[in-house]
Design a protein around this motif. Structure first.
Motif, PDB file in Angstrom:
ATOM      1  N   ALA A  40      -7.912 -69.025 -28.291  1.00 53.48           N
ATOM      2  CA  ALA A  40      -7.647 -67.429 -28.275  1.00 53.48           C
ATOM      3  C   ALA A  40      -7.637 -66.412 -26.922  1.00 53.48           C
ATOM      4  O   ALA A  40      -7.210 -65.349 -26.849  1.00 53.48           O
ATOM      5  N   VAL A  41      -8.142 -67.196 -26.214  1.00 54.85           N
ATOM      6  CA  VAL A  41      -8.027 -66.914 -24.709  1.00 54.85           C
ATOM      7  C   VAL A  41      -7.104 -67.200 -23.244  1.00 54.85           C
ATOM      8  O   VAL A  41      -7.007 -66.076 -22.342  1.00 54.85           O
ATOM      9  N   CYS A  42      -6.483 -68.337 -23.631  1.00 54.05           N
ATOM     10  CA  CYS A  42      -5.783 -68.699 -22.271  1.00 54.05           C
ATOM     11  C   CYS A  42      -4.494 -68.224 -22.275  1.00 54.05           C
ATOM     12  O   CYS A  42      -4.928 -67.901 -20.685  1.00 54.05           O
ATOM     13  N   SER A  43      -4.484 -67.032 -22.764  1.00 59.39           N
ATOM     14  CA  SER A  43      -2.933 -66.243 -22.039  1.00 59.39           C
ATOM     15  C   SER A  43      -3.617 -65.234 -21.660  1.00 59.39           C
ATOM     16  O   SER A  43      -2.751 -63.865 -21.132  1.00 59.39           O
ATOM     17  N   CYS A  44      -4.762 -64.554 -21.538  1.00 60.12           N
ATOM     18  CA  CYS A  44      -5.212 -63.492 -21.044  1.00 60.12           C
ATOM     19  C   CYS A  44      -5.607 -62.888 -19.358  1.00 60.12           C
ATOM     20  O   CYS A  44      -5.298 -64.026 -19.279  1.00 60.12           O
ATOM     21  N   ASP A  45      -5.491 -61.527 -19.205  1.00 60.43           N
ATOM     22  CA  ASP A  45      -5.335 -61.944 -17.418  1.00 60.43           C
ATOM     23  C   ASP A  45      -6.456 -61.505 -17.220  1.00 60.43           C
ATOM     24  O   ASP A  45      -6.482 -59.803 -17.572  1.00 60.43           O
ATOM     25  N   VAL A  46      -7.555 -62.254 -16.963  1.00 63.71           N
ATOM     26  CA  VAL A  46      -8.852 -61.532 -16.993  1.00 63.71           C
ATOM     27  C   VAL A  46      -9.272 -61.475 -15.743  1.00 63.71           C
ATOM     28  O   VAL A  46      -8.885 -62.905 -14.473  1.00 63.71           O
ATOM     29  N   ASP A  47     -10.139 -60.689 -14.936  1.00 60.96           N
ATOM     30  CA  ASP A  47     -10.385 -60.393 -13.011  1.00 60.96           C
ATOM     31  C   ASP A  47     -11.632 -61.445 -13.543  1.00 60.96           C
ATOM     32  O   ASP A  47     -12.877 -60.585 -14.122  1.00 60.96           O
ATOM     33  N   VAL A  48     -12.192 -62.611 -12.920  1.00 56.53           N
ATOM     34  CA  VAL A  48     -13.462 -62.626 -12.989  1.00 56.53           C
ATOM     35  C   VAL A  48     -13.900 -62.570 -11.544  1.00 56.53           C
ATOM     36  O   VAL A  48     -13.640 -63.424 -10.725  1.00 56.53           O
ATOM     37  N   ARG A  49     -15.924 -62.579 -11.343  1.00 56.11           N
ATOM     38  CA  ARG A  49     -16.116 -62.562 -10.334  1.00 56.11           C
ATOM     39  C   ARG A  49     -17.666 -62.749 -10.316  1.00 56.11           C
ATOM     40  O   ARG A  49     -17.946 -62.208 -11.567  1.00 56.11           O
ATOM     41  N   PHE A  78     -13.637 -69.742 -15.242  1.00 57.93           N
ATOM     42  CA  PHE A  78     -11.744 -70.428 -15.784  1.00 57.93           C
ATOM     43  C   PHE A  78     -10.928 -71.293 -16.566  1.00 57.93           C
ATOM     44  O   PHE A  78     -11.010 -71.127 -17.020  1.00 57.93           O
ATOM     45  N   ALA A  79     -12.271 -72.319 -16.436  1.00 48.37           N
ATOM     46  CA  ALA A  79     -12.085 -73.806 -17.269  1.00 48.37           C
ATOM     47  C   ALA A  79     -12.705 -73.468 -18.742  1.00 48.37           C
ATOM     48  O   ALA A  79     -11.618 -73.421 -19.657  1.00 48.37           O
ATOM     49  N   GLY A 126     -10.191 -56.260 -16.941  1.00 50.27           N
ATOM     50  CA  GLY A 126      -9.010 -56.829 -17.177  1.00 50.27           C
ATOM     51  C   GLY A 126      -8.669 -55.049 -18.450  1.00 50.27           C
ATOM     52  O   GLY A 126      -9.631 -54.630 -18.655  1.00 50.27           O
ATOM     53  N   GLN A 127      -7.392 -55.371 -18.461  1.00 49.70           N
ATOM     54  CA  GLN A 127      -7.510 -54.997 -20.201  1.00 49.70           C
ATOM     55  C   GLN A 127      -6.956 -56.046 -21.109  1.00 49.70           C
ATOM     56  O   GLN A 127      -5.631 -56.536 -20.879  1.00 49.70           O
ATOM     57  N   LEU A 128      -7.525 -56.043 -22.666  1.00 49.29           N
ATOM     58  CA  LEU A 128      -6.719 -57.134 -23.932  1.00 49.29           C
ATOM     59  C   LEU A 128      -5.925 -56.074 -24.536  1.00 49.29           C
ATOM     60  O   LEU A 128      -6.201 -54.410 -24.987  1.00 49.29           O
ATOM     61  N   ALA A 129      -5.532 -56.710 -25.758  1.00 49.14           N
ATOM     62  CA  ALA A 129      -4.872 -56.092 -26.740  1.00 49.14           C
ATOM     63  C   ALA A 129      -6.603 -55.602 -28.352  1.00 49.14           C
ATOM     64  O   ALA A 129      -5.614 -54.760 -28.347  1.00 49.14           O
ATOM     65  N   SER A 130      -6.550 -56.632 -27.912  1.00 44.32           N
ATOM     66  CA  SER A 130      -7.919 -55.834 -29.053  1.00 44.32           C
ATOM     67  C   SER A 130      -9.467 -56.327 -28.696  1.00 44.32           C
ATOM     68  O   SER A 130      -9.885 -56.978 -27.931  1.00 44.32           O
ATOM     69  N   GLU A 131     -10.304 -55.429 -29.283  1.00 44.96           N
ATOM     70  CA  GLU A 131     -11.772 -55.663 -29.459  1.00 44.96           C
ATOM     71  C   GLU A 131     -11.911 -57.526 -29.347  1.00 44.96           C
ATOM     72  O   GLU A 131     -12.935 -58.129 -29.021  1.00 44.96           O
TER      73      GLU A 131
END
Length: 76
Positions: A20-29, A12-13, A39-44
């Motif tokens: 480039a990615v700090c505003s992404c909603d990503v679930d990390v396990r 997460f840090a 998660g779902q992102l806007a682009s490849e």
């Protein structure tokens, strides 16, 4: 501290540090050094940027990238 919890914090840090990615909603396990991303992102391009950021985290042994993109959803 549990190594998996510590690695999750490090991932997460890295995600928060990278503009480039700090505003992404990503679930990390994390389990035994294996990082799984959901998660779902806007682009490849954004998906690739997230994976690059995660690779910078010390202790990652494997990344399982289950991120999807809106681009893929639009092609269905």
């Amino acid at each position: 501290m549990n190594p998996d919890i510590q690695l999750r914090h490090e991932v997460f840090a890295q995600l928060n540090w990278d503009p480039a990615v700090c505003s992404c909603d990503v679930d990390v396990r994390v389990a035994d050094g294996v990082v799984t991303l959901h998660g779902q992102l806007a682009s490849e391009d954004l998906k690739s940027a997230v994976e690059r950021a995660v690779r910078r985290a010390e202790g990652v042994t494997l990344i399982v990238n289950r991120l999807t993109t809106a681009e893929c959803a639009n092609n269905d």
